[in-house]
Design a protein around this motif. Structure first.
Motif: not given
Length: 387
Positions: A52-57, A92-97, A122-126, A309-310
């Motif tokens: 889960i990546d808690s902060h993406v753009h 990269a295995g990030i399934t939620t952002v 990934p599931e997107i929480l927008a 994918d960082v």
């Protein structure tokens, strides 16, 4: 081996039906049901929850000029790029952002597309366009707003459109040099409290971009759910305030740290990092040691060294601060799921959870570099990598 989001155990069998996990057997014996398909990931593989990546753009292209590129693209081209960015994260295995800033609510378009094809990303929480002052940080997303009633209305609009989180720019930022500097506040404590009160009334969490000590303190006192970056930038560098760090640790607010730099694109480190690396690292270490609820938000998309994918590199960076690999893994699985209000669905391999799974070669609970060696990725029960 199994890392279930909390603990590590030996061989296990995870039973999936459709898009959900239905049972977890901590045994290497496969099911005997003739109608069941068995995937053997091998003895040197660790199965874990999707990251889960808690902060993406997603709207930023991770290029040398992400803002100019965004402004130059129309919405259709931007959507095409965002789909590719989302797929890069998933591989990269990030399934939620948590997408904490886009233009014209385009992330919600991707959310709608995923209703029929969850394996597309990934599931997107927008969050939609972040709330910012006129001409303020990231004003080009279109979220400029000021005044008590206008702030309330902006929160209500995001709720009505289906956003999962409200993002507010409590301070300035480095990507908008024509606005206030990163250490300066953009909104008052009262403004931030207005945003938080209205969002919480509607059941939405609030993420606050906050670099300067005053902005961090004001956002914390206003009751935001997560503090993004938490760098304690000042006019002269990085100046953490021990009392504020203690207050963060004593609160229920999450500290979302913007770690992770891809060595593939890191020619010259960011100016702020090069100048203040030691103090930034010490601040991040102190937040964890004092007991703050630390999660990782990579800020993917903002520069070439921040591809979508960082996130695995952020986990590696966190352990470089002296934090155990197990705690670092929790920061992108079970703890991040708590922040996202998805506990029980995400970040945990357990009956009833989403079948968002990552298999890597090696043991990331001992060496997080194993996250870079992906064996398989499953999104909503569908294998999207490693077939």
């Amino acid at each position: 081996m199994l890392f279930d989001g909390y603990t590590v155990s030996g061989p296990a069998t995870v039973h999936v039906r459709g898009d959900r996990i239905v049972r977890v057997d901590r045994t290497e014996a496969p099911p005997t049901d003739g109608d069941t398909s068995v995937i053997d990931l091998g003895p040197d593989t660790t199965l874990m929850p999707g990251l889960i990546d808690s902060h993406v753009h997603l709207a930023f292209d991770a290029g040398p000029h992400p803002v100019a590129s965004l402004i130059a693209m129309d919405d259709e081209d931007l959507l095409t790029h965002m789909r590719a960015a989302a797929q890069s994260a998933l591989q990269a295995g990030i399934t939620t952002v948590r997408d904490l800033g886009d233009r014209n609510y385009l992330s919600l378009q991707l959310v709608r597309e995923q209703a029929d094809r969850p394996e597309s990303g990934p599931e997107i929480l927008a969050a939609g366009p972040p709330l910012t002052t006129p001409g303020g940080h990231c004003h080009f997303f279109g979220g400029e707003v000021e005044g008590t009633e206008a702030l309330r209305e902006a929160v209500r609009e995001r709720h009505a459109r289906g956003c999962a989180v409200v993002k507010v720019m409590a301070s300035g930022g480095t990507m908008t040099p024509d606005s206030v500097p990163p250490h300066a506040s953009q909104y008052s404590r009262e403004d931030l409290r207005t945003v938080v009160d209205e969002a919480h009334r509607l059941g939405l969490p609030v993420a606050a971009h906050a670099h300067g000590a005053q902005a961090i303190e004001d956002a914390l006192e206003a009751g935001v759910d997560s503090l993004e970056h938490v760098t304690f930038l000042s006019p002269t560098g990085v100046d953490p305030v021990p009392g504020i760090i203690d207050a963060i640790a004593a609160s229920d607010t999450f500290a979302s740290l913007s770690l992770g730099l891809s060595p593939k694109a890191l020619v010259n480190p960011p100016k702020e990092l090069a100048l203040h690396r030691d103090k930034l690292q010490a601040t991040n270490r102190e937040l964890h040691q004092r007991g703050a609820r630390v999660v990782l938000g990579s800020d993917a998309g903002i520069a070439p060294f921040k591809p979508h994918d960082v996130l695995p590199y952020a986990v590696i960076d966190l352990t470089g601060l002296g934090i155990s690999p197990l705690d670092a893994l929790k920061s992108v699985t079970s703890l991040a799921a708590q922040l996202c209000r998805m506990e029980g669905r995400k970040g945990h391999i357990t009956a009833g959870a989403d079948a968002d799974l990552l298999a890597v070669r090696g043991n990331p609970a001992e060496d997080p570099k194993a996250l870079l060696d992906v064996e398989a990725v499953f999104r909503a029960g569908v294998r999207v990598r490693g077939q």
